[in-house]
Scaffold this motif. Structure first.
Motif, PDB file in Angstrom:
ATOM      1  N   GLU A 121     -24.218   5.307  50.296  1.00 55.15           N
ATOM      2  CA  GLU A 121     -23.601   6.302  49.588  1.00 55.15           C
ATOM      3  C   GLU A 121     -24.555   6.467  48.316  1.00 55.15           C
ATOM      4  O   GLU A 121     -24.721   7.885  47.879  1.00 55.15           O
ATOM      5  CB  GLU A 121     -22.122   5.833  49.025  1.00 55.15           C
ATOM      6  CG  GLU A 121     -21.679   7.086  48.222  1.00 55.15           C
ATOM      7  CD  GLU A 121     -20.164   6.708  47.993  1.00 55.15           C
ATOM      8  OE1 GLU A 121     -19.503   7.256  46.867  1.00 55.15           O
ATOM      9  OE2 GLU A 121     -19.475   5.897  48.766  1.00 55.15           O
ATOM     10  N   ASP A 122     -24.946   5.460  47.719  1.00 57.90           N
ATOM     11  CA  ASP A 122     -25.935   5.638  46.526  1.00 57.90           C
ATOM     12  C   ASP A 122     -27.302   6.439  47.178  1.00 57.90           C
ATOM     13  O   ASP A 122     -27.894   7.346  46.413  1.00 57.90           O
ATOM     14  CB  ASP A 122     -26.206   4.293  46.190  1.00 57.90           C
ATOM     15  CG  ASP A 122     -25.319   3.818  45.326  1.00 57.90           C
ATOM     16  OD1 ASP A 122     -24.309   4.584  44.769  1.00 57.90           O
ATOM     17  OD2 ASP A 122     -25.058   2.390  45.304  1.00 57.90           O
ATOM     18  N   GLU A 147     -26.917  10.228  47.440  1.00 58.65           N
ATOM     19  CA  GLU A 147     -26.901  10.760  45.870  1.00 58.65           C
ATOM     20  C   GLU A 147     -28.279  11.090  45.448  1.00 58.65           C
ATOM     21  O   GLU A 147     -28.557  12.004  44.794  1.00 58.65           O
ATOM     22  CB  GLU A 147     -26.065   9.797  44.764  1.00 58.65           C
ATOM     23  CG  GLU A 147     -24.522   9.472  45.239  1.00 58.65           C
ATOM     24  CD  GLU A 147     -23.876  10.694  44.854  1.00 58.65           C
ATOM     25  OE1 GLU A 147     -24.362  11.613  44.131  1.00 58.65           O
ATOM     26  OE2 GLU A 147     -22.527  10.532  45.171  1.00 58.65           O
ATOM     27  N   GLN A 161     -30.408  14.658  44.899  1.00 58.63           N
ATOM     28  CA  GLN A 161     -31.009  14.877  43.718  1.00 58.63           C
ATOM     29  C   GLN A 161     -32.529  15.209  43.709  1.00 58.63           C
ATOM     30  O   GLN A 161     -33.022  16.151  43.219  1.00 58.63           O
ATOM     31  CB  GLN A 161     -30.776  13.514  42.586  1.00 58.63           C
ATOM     32  CG  GLN A 161     -29.563  13.554  41.984  1.00 58.63           C
ATOM     33  CD  GLN A 161     -29.375  12.349  41.038  1.00 58.63           C
ATOM     34  OE1 GLN A 161     -30.325  12.325  40.060  1.00 58.63           O
ATOM     35  NE2 GLN A 161     -28.426  11.716  40.769  1.00 58.63           N
ATOM     36  N   GLU A 183     -16.972  18.698  39.315  1.00 57.94           N
ATOM     37  CA  GLU A 183     -17.862  18.949  40.480  1.00 57.94           C
ATOM     38  C   GLU A 183     -18.020  20.387  40.771  1.00 57.94           C
ATOM     39  O   GLU A 183     -19.164  21.077  41.122  1.00 57.94           O
ATOM     40  CB  GLU A 183     -17.840  18.185  41.487  1.00 57.94           C
ATOM     41  CG  GLU A 183     -18.061  16.645  41.256  1.00 57.94           C
ATOM     42  CD  GLU A 183     -17.353  15.567  42.368  1.00 57.94           C
ATOM     43  OE1 GLU A 183     -17.867  14.446  42.294  1.00 57.94           O
ATOM     44  OE2 GLU A 183     -16.682  16.110  43.194  1.00 57.94           O
ATOM     45  N   TYR A 216     -26.314  14.287  38.565  1.00 56.44           N
ATOM     46  CA  TYR A 216     -25.378  13.202  39.322  1.00 56.44           C
ATOM     47  C   TYR A 216     -24.235  14.138  40.007  1.00 56.44           C
ATOM     48  O   TYR A 216     -23.820  13.871  41.032  1.00 56.44           O
ATOM     49  CB  TYR A 216     -24.863  12.106  38.408  1.00 56.44           C
ATOM     50  CG  TYR A 216     -24.057  11.131  39.252  1.00 56.44           C
ATOM     51  CD1 TYR A 216     -24.602  10.170  39.650  1.00 56.44           C
ATOM     52  CD2 TYR A 216     -22.477  11.188  39.330  1.00 56.44           C
ATOM     53  CE1 TYR A 216     -23.907   9.103  40.450  1.00 56.44           C
ATOM     54  CE2 TYR A 216     -22.056  10.193  39.946  1.00 56.44           C
ATOM     55  CZ  TYR A 216     -22.624   9.217  40.481  1.00 56.44           C
ATOM     56  OH  TYR A 216     -21.898   8.364  41.277  1.00 56.44           O
ATOM     57  N   ALA A 229     -25.471  16.111  42.890  1.00 54.00           N
ATOM     58  CA  ALA A 229     -25.626  15.332  44.137  1.00 54.00           C
ATOM     59  C   ALA A 229     -24.521  14.813  44.957  1.00 54.00           C
ATOM     60  O   ALA A 229     -24.457  14.897  45.952  1.00 54.00           O
ATOM     61  CB  ALA A 229     -26.349  13.942  43.681  1.00 54.00           C
ATOM     62  N   ALA A 230     -23.429  14.747  44.282  1.00 56.72           N
ATOM     63  CA  ALA A 230     -21.995  14.512  44.900  1.00 56.72           C
ATOM     64  C   ALA A 230     -21.456  15.631  45.532  1.00 56.72           C
ATOM     65  O   ALA A 230     -21.023  15.708  46.668  1.00 56.72           O
ATOM     66  CB  ALA A 230     -20.966  14.106  43.453  1.00 56.72           C
ATOM     67  N   ARG A 246     -23.517  15.837  48.827  1.00 57.29           N
ATOM     68  CA  ARG A 246     -23.064  14.952  49.595  1.00 57.29           C
ATOM     69  C   ARG A 246     -21.914  15.143  50.578  1.00 57.29           C
ATOM     70  O   ARG A 246     -21.348  15.124  51.591  1.00 57.29           O
ATOM     71  CB  ARG A 246     -22.795  13.478  49.168  1.00 57.29           C
ATOM     72  CG  ARG A 246     -22.451  12.597  49.946  1.00 57.29           C
ATOM     73  CD  ARG A 246     -22.501  11.110  49.060  1.00 57.29           C
ATOM     74  NE  ARG A 246     -21.615  11.029  47.982  1.00 57.29           N
ATOM     75  CZ  ARG A 246     -20.484  10.918  47.664  1.00 57.29           C
ATOM     76  NH1 ARG A 246     -19.747  10.917  48.786  1.00 57.29           N
ATOM     77  NH2 ARG A 246     -19.952  11.066  46.373  1.00 57.29           N
TER      78      ARG A 246
END
Length: 266
Positions: free
Chosen positions: A137-138, A141, A145, A187, A216, A219-220, A223
């Motif tokens: 998951e990281d 992200e 980005q 978001e 950030y 990026a969420a 995803r």
């Protein structure tokens, strides 16, 4: 204008075209000449970090010594771009958690510098390193980005590399209703502006947020939408707009304006 050291640049180019032996010879000679003159500016002459990469396969311990030296010289020089780039190069000869930690530091430094392309490379490198240690998951992200920043730098090759990394997750666009429901109001706010073509820096200014927080959230969004910047409008069911950043949004607009009708806050 400060031009890079020609000998260091030549060695770097040899490495880029996969000629490590020639690169190692050229960079070793460049480093010896620069040491004689007492020049240690890693922005002007980035020979040590690239030499470390050139010899890493055959001489790993010597490579680590050069990589550490590059970081020390960069810290002596003191700029965020120099330190971040040296850390990123060092990470290329490491693996596992050590590479992740070096790249996390690199991203932090480069995010404070004007070196947009180097920052994008570090983000993609970090995403790939996180994938290799199982932090999926990281990883996504940071890869999203990296794609966003690489596109702003017109770095098509880097965008493709990040997309290949993402392909390892088997990402597919989610159903429209699921995507809209999955996004929080903050978001959605940045997603709407991004679709209109507003770049991250201006989104940060208009919403009164730090740039890092905007990146950030973007990026969420990517995803959850299963899409990069180019396909975001379609993934969210929004009309595409010319991506020229000319659609300013009043910073005082309320949640209904920015949130696409959301009546809840997360």
């Amino acid at each position: 204008m400060v031009l890079p050291d020609a000998a260091s640049l030549y060695g770097k180019l040899l490495l880029a075209v996969n000629r490590p032996a020639g690169a190692a010879a050229a960079l070793t000679e460049a480093g010896a000449q620069l040491d004689l003159r007492g020049w240690h500016n890693t922005v002007w002459a980035p020979w040590a970090g690239h030499l470390a990469i050139a010899i890493a396969e055959d001489e790993p311990e010597r490579a680590r010594a050069y990589a550490r030296r590059s970081v020390v010289d960069a810290e002596r020089f003191g700029t965020a771009s120099a330190i971040g780039t040296a850390l990123r190069l060092h990470a290329q000869i490491e693996d596992g958690q050590q590479a992740v930690e070096l790249l996390e530091r690199a991203v932090t430094h480069l995010g404070q510098s004007p070196a947009g392309y180097e920052h994008a490379v570090a983000l993609v490198d970090l995403g790939a390193a996180l994938r290799r240690v199982g932090r999926l998951e990281d990883a996504q992200e940071y890869l999203y980005q990296g794609i966003e920043l690489a596109q702003h730098c017109a770095a098509d090759g880097l965008v493709e590399r990040a997309r290949r990394e993402l392909a390892n997750y088997g990402l597919r666009p989610n159903r429209l209703g699921d995507v809209r429901e999955a996004l929080s109001q903050p978001e959605w706010a940045v997603a709407e502006l991004a679709v209109r073509g507003v770049p991250p820096q201006r989104i940060a200014e208009q919403l009164g947020l730090p740039l890092s927080q905007v990146n950030y959230r973007l990026a969420a969004v990517y995803r959850k939408a299963g899409s990069g910047p180019d396909g975001l409008a379609a993934a969210l069911g929004l009309p595409p707009a010319q991506r020229d950043g000319s659609d300013p949004v009043d910073r005082q607009s309320g949640p209904d304006t920015l949130g696409g009708g959301f009546d809840r806050a997360r």
